[in-house]
Write a protein that holds these residues in place. Structure first.
Motif, PDB file in Angstrom:
ATOM      1  N   SER A 137      -8.178  -4.532  10.234  1.00 15.56           N
ATOM      2  CA  SER A 137      -7.532  -3.233  10.435  1.00 15.56           C
ATOM      3  C   SER A 137      -6.229  -3.467  11.174  1.00 15.56           C
ATOM      4  CB  SER A 137      -8.436  -2.285  11.243  1.00 15.56           C
ATOM      5  OG  SER A 137      -8.831  -2.864  12.474  1.00 15.56           O
ATOM      6  N   GLY A 138      -5.175  -2.877  10.664  1.00 13.88           N
ATOM      7  CA  GLY A 138      -3.870  -3.034  11.296  1.00 13.88           C
ATOM      8  C   GLY A 138      -3.210  -4.333  10.911  1.00 13.88           C
ATOM      9  N   GLN A 139      -3.477  -5.391  11.680  1.00 15.79           N
ATOM     10  CA  GLN A 139      -2.907  -6.699  11.415  1.00 15.79           C
ATOM     11  C   GLN A 139      -3.941  -7.785  11.664  1.00 15.79           C
ATOM     12  OE1 GLN A 139       0.570  -7.216  13.913  1.00 15.79           O
ATOM     13  NE2 GLN A 139       1.949  -6.587  12.266  1.00 15.79           N
ATOM     14  N   ASP A 194      -7.561  -4.525   4.194  1.00 14.64           N
ATOM     15  CA  ASP A 194      -7.793  -3.434   5.135  1.00 14.64           C
ATOM     16  C   ASP A 194      -8.443  -2.320   4.320  1.00 14.64           C
ATOM     17  OD1 ASP A 194      -7.405  -0.918   6.556  1.00 14.64           O
ATOM     18  OD2 ASP A 194      -6.072  -2.016   7.906  1.00 14.64           O
ATOM     19  N   LEU A 195      -9.638  -1.922   4.688  1.00 12.16           N
ATOM     20  CA  LEU A 195     -10.408  -1.008   3.850  1.00 12.16           C
ATOM     21  C   LEU A 195      -9.789   0.378   3.734  1.00 12.16           C
ATOM     22  CD1 LEU A 195     -14.067  -1.982   4.832  1.00 12.16           C
ATOM     23  CD2 LEU A 195     -12.710  -2.729   2.862  1.00 12.16           C
ATOM     24  N   THR A 196      -8.819   0.706   4.604  1.00  8.29           N
ATOM     25  CA  THR A 196      -8.129   1.986   4.437  1.00  8.29           C
ATOM     26  C   THR A 196      -7.308   2.002   3.148  1.00  8.29           C
ATOM     27  OG1 THR A 196      -6.226   1.239   5.742  1.00  8.29           O
ATOM     28  CG2 THR A 196      -8.006   2.361   6.936  1.00  8.29           C
ATOM     29  N   PHE A 197      -7.093   0.826   2.562  1.00  8.59           N
ATOM     30  CA  PHE A 197      -6.377   0.770   1.287  1.00  8.59           C
ATOM     31  C   PHE A 197      -7.063   1.604   0.217  1.00  8.59           C
ATOM     32  CE2 PHE A 197      -6.190  -1.121  -2.968  1.00  8.59           C
ATOM     33  CZ  PHE A 197      -4.846  -0.900  -3.247  1.00  8.59           C
ATOM     34  N   TYR A 198      -8.363   1.671   0.252  1.00  4.11           N
ATOM     35  CA  TYR A 198      -9.070   2.399  -0.794  1.00  4.11           C
ATOM     36  C   TYR A 198      -8.728   3.894  -0.782  1.00  4.11           C
ATOM     37  CZ  TYR A 198     -11.801  -1.701  -2.065  1.00  4.11           C
ATOM     38  OH  TYR A 198     -12.190  -2.938  -2.526  1.00  4.11           O
ATOM     39  N   ALA A 222      -0.841 -10.754   8.253  1.00  5.24           N
ATOM     40  CA  ALA A 222      -1.136  -9.726   7.255  1.00  5.24           C
ATOM     41  C   ALA A 222      -1.089  -8.368   7.928  1.00  5.24           C
ATOM     42  CB  ALA A 222      -2.520  -9.963   6.656  1.00  5.24           C
ATOM     43  N   ASP A 223      -0.427  -7.433   7.288  1.00  5.15           N
ATOM     44  CA  ASP A 223      -0.322  -6.064   7.778  1.00  5.15           C
ATOM     45  C   ASP A 223      -1.053  -5.146   6.822  1.00  5.15           C
ATOM     46  OD1 ASP A 223       1.099  -3.284   7.938  1.00  5.15           O
ATOM     47  OD2 ASP A 223       1.751  -4.341   9.750  1.00  5.15           O
ATOM     48  N   ALA A 224      -1.657  -4.094   7.365  1.00  5.16           N
ATOM     49  CA  ALA A 224      -2.412  -3.159   6.526  1.00  5.16           C
ATOM     50  C   ALA A 224      -1.556  -2.618   5.390  1.00  5.16           C
ATOM     51  CB  ALA A 224      -2.941  -2.005   7.379  1.00  5.16           C
ATOM     52  N   MET A 252       0.779  -1.223   0.000  1.00 10.54           N
ATOM     53  CA  MET A 252       0.000   0.000   0.000  1.00 10.54           C
ATOM     54  C   MET A 252       0.812   1.275   0.000  1.00 10.54           C
ATOM     55  SD  MET A 252      -2.989  -0.846   2.663  1.00 10.54           S
ATOM     56  CE  MET A 252      -3.268   0.896   2.898  1.00 10.54           C
ATOM     57  N   GLY A 253       2.004   1.265   0.499  1.00  8.26           N
ATOM     58  CA  GLY A 253       2.700   2.533   0.656  1.00  8.26           C
ATOM     59  C   GLY A 253       3.002   2.747   2.123  1.00  8.26           C
ATOM     60  N   GLY A 254       3.806   3.766   2.402  1.00  9.29           N
ATOM     61  CA  GLY A 254       4.169   3.998   3.777  1.00  9.29           C
ATOM     62  C   GLY A 254       5.675   3.960   3.912  1.00  9.29           C
ATOM     63  N   GLY A 255       6.146   4.022   5.125  1.00 15.88           N
ATOM     64  CA  GLY A 255       7.565   4.122   5.356  1.00 15.88           C
ATOM     65  C   GLY A 255       8.258   2.783   5.404  1.00 15.88           C
ATOM     66  N   SER A 256       9.565   2.846   5.615  1.00 12.03           N
ATOM     67  CA  SER A 256      10.360   1.631   5.745  1.00 12.03           C
ATOM     68  C   SER A 256       9.892   0.867   6.962  1.00 12.03           C
ATOM     69  CB  SER A 256      11.835   2.004   5.886  1.00 12.03           C
ATOM     70  OG  SER A 256      12.618   0.855   6.019  1.00 12.03           O
TER      71      SER A 256
END
Length: 302
Positions: free
Chosen positions: A129-131, A157-161, A139-141, A37-41
């Motif tokens: 949500s989360g994990q 994780d629906l925040t993916f949208y 599975a991680d978000a 999805m994106g995000g930091g290291s």
């Protein structure tokens, strides 16, 4: 997409809000087909910067084959995960949307399999949500939506949208539906033997060969998503601009587009999901035809 008022799938597991962090293996090497999805290291999941992909995708930065995570069925779940009662219809619009899209995929593939004299085992779709735990590991978000062939479930994780809209530049409800239809396409591939066959063959492949094979696997799932879009049109679910939303999503998540956005140039031998043009072409082929038999990405050029 004209989805409101339609029946939801009964195969939705709602794990949102469960306690996160199970201490089990991450999805980095034992997981499913997925969409970072994106995000930091971050540690786990290869410890890579998550910028990549949608629709069954893995970390392009490493050149790792997204299907390296397919195993021989020996994946384990380190802790049981509990589901809560799904919100009643009208309480959570996004859950209703996912439920309707999943139900339409079930109707399509049940019909397709029945025409061949076969049953279609419907894949549960897990909202978290989360994990959460999966048969393929934790599975991680930030992994994004994925299909786990070990337990035959789709995870999202629906925040993916929101990420799909903001970070990938692919807004719209039909772009969201495309994501689900693609992951369900991987379930179809699991049932028809495509994923097990790739898992067998990749043991003797170089990384570059595995990447090339992976592209064909992913493009077939895109084509299956297009077949579903055709079916949705037959059910009078399409609004003006829906197909354009899906084609835009396919463009935004092409390997070449993502690599150029990330590092300024593309490295074709590391492609493992297909170029933007390929993803659009195969989605559109499925949409125009409506016939899964036209989704043979393993014969000839792609």
């Amino acid at each position: 997409m004209k989805w409101r008022g339609r029946e939801r799938s009964s195969n939705i597991e709602d794990r949102r809000g469960e306690a996160g962090g199970f201490g089990g293996p991450s999805l980095g090497r034992s997981g499913g087909i997925r969409i970072p999805m994106g995000g930091g290291s971050r540690g786990g999941i290869g410890g890579v910067i998550g910028i990549i992909v949608v629709l069954g995708i893995i970390w392009m930065v490493t050149g790792q084959n997204p299907l390296d995570s397919l195993n021989d069925g020996s994946g384990t779940t380190t802790s049981s995960a509990s589901s809560q009662q799904l919100p009643t219809e009208g309480q959570d619009e996004l859950v209703d949307f996912v439920g309707v899209v999943v139900k339409e995929t079930e109707d399509l593939w049940t019909e397709v399999f029945a025409s061949a004299g076969e049953d279609y085992p419907e894949p549960p779709v897990v909202l978290f949500s989360g994990q959460t735990n999966s048969g393929c590991g934790v599975a991680d978000a930030r992994t994004g939506p994925f299909y786990c062939p070990v337990d035959s479930k789709v995870y999202i994780d629906l925040t993916f949208y929101d990420e799909l809209h903001r970070k990938f530049g692919a807004p719209g409800d039909f772009a969201q539906a495309y994501v689900l239809a693609h992951e369900v396409g991987h379930h179809v591939q699991n049932l028809t033997g495509v994923l097990p066959e790739f898992n067998r063959r990749r043991q003797s492949m170089s990384q570059e060969q595995a990447n090339a094979y992976s592209v064909r696997v992913e493009l077939q799932a895109d084509c299956y998503a297009g077949v579903w879009a055709n079916y949705a049109g037959q059910q009078n679910l399409l609004d003006s601009g829906d197909i354009e939303e899906a084609l835009n999503a396919a463009e935004q998540i092409g390997d070449d587009t993502l690599q150029k956005r990330m590092q300024g140039y593309a490295v074709p031998k590391t492609f493992n999901h297909g170029t933007s043009a390929q993803r659009q072409t195969w989605f559109e082929r499925g949409y125009q035809s409506g016939d899964p038999n036209d989704c043979d990405t393993f014969s000839g050029n792609i």
